[in-house]
Scaffold this active site. Structure first.
Site, PDB file in Angstrom:
ATOM      1  N   HIS A  42      66.301  -0.529  17.161  1.00  0.00           N
ATOM      2  CA  HIS A  42      67.679  -0.773  16.728  1.00  0.00           C
ATOM      3  C   HIS A  42      68.346   0.545  16.338  1.00  0.00           C
ATOM      4  O   HIS A  42      67.677   1.527  16.029  1.00  0.00           O
ATOM      5  CB  HIS A  42      67.709  -1.694  15.504  1.00  0.00           C
ATOM      6  CG  HIS A  42      67.326  -3.107  15.796  1.00  0.00           C
ATOM      7  ND1 HIS A  42      67.798  -4.172  15.064  1.00  0.00           N
ATOM      8  CD2 HIS A  42      66.503  -3.650  16.721  1.00  0.00           C
ATOM      9  CE1 HIS A  42      67.290  -5.304  15.528  1.00  0.00           C
ATOM     10  NE2 HIS A  42      66.495  -5.007  16.534  1.00  0.00           N
ATOM     11  N   GLU A  53      64.376   1.688  13.361  1.00  0.00           N
ATOM     12  CA  GLU A  53      65.808   1.957  13.226  1.00  0.00           C
ATOM     13  C   GLU A  53      66.064   3.455  13.373  1.00  0.00           C
ATOM     14  O   GLU A  53      65.385   4.272  12.750  1.00  0.00           O
ATOM     15  CB  GLU A  53      66.314   1.510  11.848  1.00  0.00           C
ATOM     16  CG  GLU A  53      66.152   0.023  11.561  1.00  0.00           C
ATOM     17  CD  GLU A  53      67.311  -0.805  12.074  1.00  0.00           C
ATOM     18  OE1 GLU A  53      68.242  -0.225  12.677  1.00  0.00           O
ATOM     19  OE2 GLU A  53      67.294  -2.030  11.846  1.00  0.00           O
TER      20      GLU A  53
END
Length: 254
Positions: A42, A118
């Site tokens: 992500h 992330e």
């Protein structure tokens, strides 16, 4: 629209076909005892640096011998690239995140090593964090992160378990059991949907890598906060030595 990462618990074949088929593939691998690791990738819009969200170990972790194992891969990755922050990782699961990929996969298949990686839209954490300039990540930086990810995965899955066991020993020394046990998770998470992360808890953590970095990069003031002493000359020296180049030959992709 539909947020695919909030529909892993009960995906619709019509609305979420990719999730349905991904879960079936994972189930097939688990049935063959071939499911070792899961990670979805992500971008993060608020926190800096690259970091991971995991799934904290259950209360039975001390009995099953898996306490702290969810932290091993993040620690291995942190050792390989300045773009990753072990201290920014979190393993707590908020109720609103119980239908995300890493949580559903981790709990459905009993998979300790289930993560979200992330990478910040904002670049590294701090103007001279690890000698890196305060700027957005470049393609080369992200390629370097992807290269380090593959290297960490190789160390993680190596049959000799040398790197794995070494990381576990370091974690056990840094996070002794509380009251005879404990899940090994701490902090809270923020993927941009549920307000700001509890940084007071994050700053109180002293993981093995963070301890080493604080010893070399900062000193504690009277309020217990860390003040970085890296000078401009030191940052330039690190840059010239390639500390923040992020070079690599492989790129990670969604």
């Amino acid at each position: 629209g539909e947020d695919l990462n909030r529909n892993w618990a009960d995906p619709s074949p019509a609305k979420h076909p990719t999730i349905v088929h991904a879960k079936q593939l994972l189930a097939d691998l688990a049935a063959e005892e071939r499911l070792l690791f899961f990670c979805d990738l992500h971008g993060h819009s608020r926190k800096k640096s690259a970091f991971m969200y995991g799934v904290e170990a259950s209360s039975k972790a001390a009995v099953t011998g898996t306490r702290l194992h969810e932290r091993i891969f993040p620690l291995l990755l942190d050792r390989l690239t300045p773009h990753f922050s072990f201290s920014s990782c979190s393993y707590k699961v908020l109720r609103s995140k119980e239908t995300t990929g890493r949580v559903v996969v981790g709990r459905s298949f009993g998979l300790v090593h289930s993560y979200t990686l992330e990478a910040s839209f904002c670049g590294p954490d701090g103007p001279v964090a690890e000698g890196l300039a305060e700027t957005h990540y470049s393609i080369r930086d992200l390629q370097g992160l992807g290269h380090a990810f593959v290297e960490a995965l190789h160390d993680f899955a190596n049959p000799t378990h040398v790197a794995y066991n070494g990381a576990l020993a370091e974690l056990e020394a840094s996070y002794p059991p509380k009251d005879g046990g404990g899940g090994g998770g701490d902090g809270s998470e923020d993927d941009g949907a549920d307000g700001d992360r509890d940084d007071s808890q994050a700053n109180s953590r002293k993981g093995p890598t963070q301890i080493r970095r604080k010893a070399s990069n900062g000193t504690a003031n009277s309020k217990g906060k860390t003040t970085r002493k890296a000078s401009v000359d030191e940052a330039r020296k690190r840059k010239n030595n390639g500390a923040g180049s992020g070079g690599g030959s492989a790129a990670s992709s969604k």
